[in-house]
Motif scaffolding. Structure first.
Motif, PDB file in Angstrom:
ATOM      1  N   ARG A 282       0.829  -1.207   0.000  1.00 21.35           N
ATOM      2  CA  ARG A 282       0.000   0.000   0.000  1.00 21.35           C
ATOM      3  C   ARG A 282       0.860   1.252   0.000  1.00 21.35           C
ATOM      4  O   ARG A 282       1.951   1.263   0.580  1.00 21.35           O
ATOM      5  N   SER A 283       0.332   2.311  -0.601  1.00 14.76           N
ATOM      6  CA  SER A 283       1.126   3.518  -0.776  1.00 14.76           C
ATOM      7  C   SER A 283       0.619   4.729  -0.008  1.00 14.76           C
ATOM      8  O   SER A 283       1.364   5.678   0.242  1.00 14.76           O
ATOM      9  N   ALA A 284      -0.664   4.732   0.370  1.00 13.79           N
ATOM     10  CA  ALA A 284      -1.253   5.925   1.004  1.00 13.79           C
ATOM     11  C   ALA A 284      -1.108   5.888   2.520  1.00 13.79           C
ATOM     12  O   ALA A 284      -0.917   4.831   3.123  1.00 13.79           O
ATOM     13  N   ASN A 285      -1.185   7.072   3.124  1.00 15.17           N
ATOM     14  CA  ASN A 285      -1.216   7.185   4.590  1.00 15.17           C
ATOM     15  C   ASN A 285      -2.643   7.503   5.021  1.00 15.17           C
ATOM     16  O   ASN A 285      -3.253   8.450   4.494  1.00 15.17           O
ATOM     17  N   LEU A 286      -3.162   6.748   5.951  1.00 19.07           N
ATOM     18  CA  LEU A 286      -4.554   6.867   6.365  1.00 19.07           C
ATOM     19  C   LEU A 286      -4.904   8.290   6.772  1.00 19.07           C
ATOM     20  O   LEU A 286      -5.915   8.853   6.358  1.00 19.07           O
ATOM     21  N   SER A 561      -8.621   7.403  -4.094  1.00 23.29           N
ATOM     22  CA  SER A 561      -9.385   6.167  -3.898  1.00 23.29           C
ATOM     23  C   SER A 561     -10.831   6.274  -4.355  1.00 23.29           C
ATOM     24  O   SER A 561     -11.634   5.372  -4.104  1.00 23.29           O
ATOM     25  N   GLN A 562     -11.184   7.380  -5.056  1.00 22.93           N
ATOM     26  CA  GLN A 562     -12.557   7.466  -5.551  1.00 22.93           C
ATOM     27  C   GLN A 562     -12.841   6.330  -6.525  1.00 22.93           C
ATOM     28  O   GLN A 562     -12.039   6.024  -7.405  1.00 22.93           O
ATOM     29  N   GLY A 563     -14.004   5.702  -6.341  1.00 22.60           N
ATOM     30  CA  GLY A 563     -14.406   4.617  -7.225  1.00 22.60           C
ATOM     31  C   GLY A 563     -13.857   3.263  -6.840  1.00 22.60           C
ATOM     32  O   GLY A 563     -14.184   2.257  -7.488  1.00 22.60           O
ATOM     33  N   ASN A 586      -6.438   2.275   0.250  1.00 22.16           N
ATOM     34  CA  ASN A 586      -5.097   1.748  -0.043  1.00 22.16           C
ATOM     35  C   ASN A 586      -4.084   2.306   0.955  1.00 22.16           C
ATOM     36  O   ASN A 586      -2.947   2.648   0.613  1.00 22.16           O
ATOM     37  N   ALA A 587      -4.533   2.415   2.211  1.00 16.35           N
ATOM     38  CA  ALA A 587      -3.729   3.062   3.248  1.00 16.35           C
ATOM     39  C   ALA A 587      -3.008   2.049   4.124  1.00 16.35           C
ATOM     40  O   ALA A 587      -3.501   0.946   4.385  1.00 16.35           O
ATOM     41  N   LYS A 588      -1.855   2.455   4.593  1.00 18.49           N
ATOM     42  CA  LYS A 588      -1.066   1.622   5.488  1.00 18.49           C
ATOM     43  C   LYS A 588      -1.750   1.527   6.852  1.00 18.49           C
ATOM     44  O   LYS A 588      -2.498   2.407   7.238  1.00 18.49           O
ATOM     45  N   VAL A 589      -1.451   0.447   7.558  1.00 19.58           N
ATOM     46  CA  VAL A 589      -2.226   0.127   8.759  1.00 19.58           C
ATOM     47  C   VAL A 589      -1.348  -0.075   9.984  1.00 19.58           C
ATOM     48  O   VAL A 589      -0.139  -0.300   9.883  1.00 19.58           O
TER      49      VAL A 589
END
Length: 676
Positions: A282-286, A561-563, A586-589
């Motif tokens: 994953r590439s995004a940060n929550l 992350s739309q759609g 697609n966020a890191k956890v």
């Protein structure tokens, strides 16, 4: 001679009060103490005295309803009074002390209700230890008049006690001894009459909140009617002492047999590795995005209710939204009520399925006394980034106190201290509209360019429903052969219209979010079905259908992350929304969200046993928890594979550590997102 006889008569000691008179006076002063305590929770303009069970009804319902909760309060207070009496050995010393205690508690109750509309809770005892110096800041306007009135009342009662002591030749002495042997016997009796009642009271207090215990059963037999949604009403209805003691020692969870610091380190390591595996993909940060949780009061699809035929779709817009984003059905533990429990699970990731059946309301019984309360909003850092919005009273379920503890900087409500800006209502409805709730939320979103976490709990579709909306085009009828009753039909049709309004306003709200130039993700879910389907609820085969609401996770145009529509999203439960939101984005956890991700992969939804009746406050139903697979089919725990059973067992360990254990996970980074 006559003068000598008169002089002897004048100098003779006064007659001691007989034992039976002491008994009567004991009951009278005990009742005064209980009455003073009840005054403390009713004597304020903010308290709604419309119910016949409070005020004078607290006593008269003994005859009207055969409810003897007033006697229960007399018994409990009488035990305290008896202990004081035995310690002092003087009736006219113990009595003013007992009354002074009752008056002080009543004044404190009164002040807290005026300020917060919340009764005194067991968690307030820790406040007295940690923040005694700030007590004066909690004095409401006009407090000095209440204090002066209470002092005057006490002085009157003290004067009465002094007068009775004067005319009592015994001066209230309970045990008198003329020799050493009698003195030892009397001392032993007094000690026993302190130890035994104190022991009984302690045992009662420790068991009063545990369903099925002798103390809890005794409360129920005497008429205790648990009202956990409103601590003030609960204290009014059942007496402040009973209400307080019931929450003093709630049974939270059974301690897992293998619970220890070493075990929790292994659990943390296990899901830290899972988090690393997930985060590598994953590439995004929550917390780079703003996340808005919307708990939509009672929102669900009337067309899915078994045996009900509707003339028109109440949610065409949300149905369309669901088709193009992560969405599905949410398994709810409530029917007609229990909003705060669903809210609690959504914010914490804890499951009601893991709690003891006695813990029916975490917001009232658990959270106020917790030392560590990790919630999803805390991932956004400082409290200024967490905002709560709820167009109703802040005191319900002790939300104002709990949201502060959760780390929200503001909680906007009708009653404050932060007042919600938009309060419009529709037709003759008593509740603030969803349009107003959404507008208040939009204002908070526009205040800052940074990312936030916003929790919105709506009220528009709250029960009851009484033909609120003009020109209501919705109709409903039964397909079971038994026509809907007049009240049921009116409620359903009013609810349909309200749901349709929510549907339109939700679409408008999302369109407004699309115009905001920052990434925003919305987690929308109905908390439970309205408790209006009396025909459908008669059939237990409809239980699952009556506990499935609609949810979706949606992102605006500014979000990457739309759609998105993630796999295995057809079913969920509120405690698993953390994981699904992160996957959708697609966020890191964190290790905890990694655990919830793994759990959702094996069990799509889980809740305690559900039944087709309005939310009850005495206990969670017994029986096996309800587990659903990815297809929405119930799963039997005995058929779980090794990995699934491991997850279920680990969940209990994690939840026990956070809510009732030693908080070993707190210092293990279990709740922390990966460092950038």
């Amino acid at each position: 001679m006559e003068n000598q006889e008169a002089e002897i008569t004048l100098k003779s000691p006064r007659k001691p009060f007989p034992g039976w008179l002491y008994g009567i006076l004991f009951v009278v002063f005990d009742a005064i103490g209980v009455g003073v305590l009840e005054w403390g929770v009713t004597a304020t303009s903010r308290v709604k005295l419309s119910s016949p069970t409070i005020g004078w009804g607290f006593v008269t319902k003994m005859w009207t309803d055969l409810n003897f909760v007033a006697v229960l309060n007399l018994l409990i207070c009488g035990i305290v009074y008896l202990i004081l009496l035995m310690i002092c050995n003087r009736f006219w010393v113990a009595t003013p002390i007992y009354l002074a205690i009752a008056i002080i508690i009543a004044v404190i109750e009164h002040f807290k209700i005026v300020i917060r509309y919340e009764a005194v809770l067991p968690s307030d005892l820790s406040f007295l230890k940690s923040d005694t110096g700030n007590l004066m800041s909690f004095m409401p306007a006009g407090a000095h008049w209440v204090i002066l009135g209470a002092a005057a009342g006490f002085l009157v009662l003290l004067g009465l006690c002094l007068y009775l002591n004067r005319i009592d030749g015994r001066h209230g002495r309970m045990f008198r001894s003329s020799d050493r042997r009698t003195g030892l016997v009397n001392a032993s009796a007094r000690i026993l009459l302190v130890i035994l009642p104190a022991g009984f009271l302690g045992a009662y207090a420790m068991q009063a909140g545990t369903v099925g215990s002798w103390a809890n059963n005794f409360n129920l037999a005497m008429g205790d009617q648990v009202s956990m949604w409103d601590s003030v009403y609960d204290a009014q209805r059942n007496g402040p002492i009973v209400s307080f003691l019931r929450q003093l020692n709630p049974k939270v969870m059974e301690k897992p047999a293998d619970y220890s610091e070493a075990t929790m380190k292994k659990v943390a390591e296990r899901y830290s590795k899972d988090a690393d595996t997930i985060n590598a993909k994953r590439s995004a940060n929550l917390n780079d995005s703003t996340v808005v949780y919307i708990l939509s009061e009672s929102f669900s699809d009337p067309s899915r209710v078994p045996g009900l035929k509707v003339n028109k779709d109440s949610m065409p817009n949300i149905r369309k939204i669901k088709e193009h984003t992560t969405s599905g059905y949410m398994l709810s533990s409530g029917y007609g009520g229990g909003t705060a429990n669903l809210e609690y699970m959504g914010l914490t990731g804890m499951s009601m399925a893991n709690f003891d059946s006695s813990l029916s309301s975490p917001y009232q019984q658990l959270v106020p006394g917790q030392h560590w309360t990790p919630t999803i909003n805390q991932l956004w850092g400082a409290p200024k980034n967490s905002i709560g919005v709820h167009p109703y009273e802040s005191s319900m379920y002790s939300r104002a106190t709990n949201y502060k503890k959760f780390g929200f900087s503001h909680f906007y409500t009708l009653t404050g201290p932060d007042i919600i800006s938009h309060q419009d209502k529709l037709g003759t409805s008593p509740y603030v509209s969803d349009a107003s709730a959404y507008e208040s939320t939009l204002e908070e979103l526009r205040k800052t360019k940074g990312s936030q976490f916003i929790q919105l709990i709506t009220m528009q579709n709250h029960m009851p429903y009484h033909d609120w909306y003009p020109n209501n085009e919705f109709t409903a009828e039964s397909t079971t052969g038994t026509p809907l009753g007049k009240n049921e039909k009116e409620s359903i049709q009013t609810y349909q219209k309200g749901a349709a309004i929510t549907d339109k306003e939700t679409e408008k709200f999302l369109n407004q979010l699309d115009k905001i130039d920052k990434p925003i993700t919305v987690v929308f879910y109905g908390d439970h079905l309205p408790g209006i389907y009396s025909t459908a609820s008669e059939d237990e085969n409809n239980s699952l259908a009556l506990h499935l609401t609609d949810y979706f996770i949606w992102s605006n145009k500014a979000s990457s992350s739309q759609g998105n529509k993630v796999e295995n999203s057809e079913y969920t439960s509120p405690e698993l929304l953390h994981a699904q939101a992160a996957e959708h984005m697609n966020a890191k956890v964190s290790p905890f969200i990694a655990f919830l991700t793994e759990m959702h992969g094996k069990i799509s939804a889980m809740e305690p046993p559900v039944v087709n009746k309005i939310q009850g406050w005495q206990r969670i139903p017994e029986g096996q928890s309800l587990y659903l697979n990815a297809s929405g089919k119930p799963m039997v725990e005995s058929d779980f594979d090794k990995e699934t059973q491991q997850l279920v067992d680990d969940y209990k360990l994690i939840q026990y550590d956070i809510t009732a254990g030693s908080n070993y996970l707190k210092d293990l980074g279990f709740m922390d997102l990966p460092k950038r």
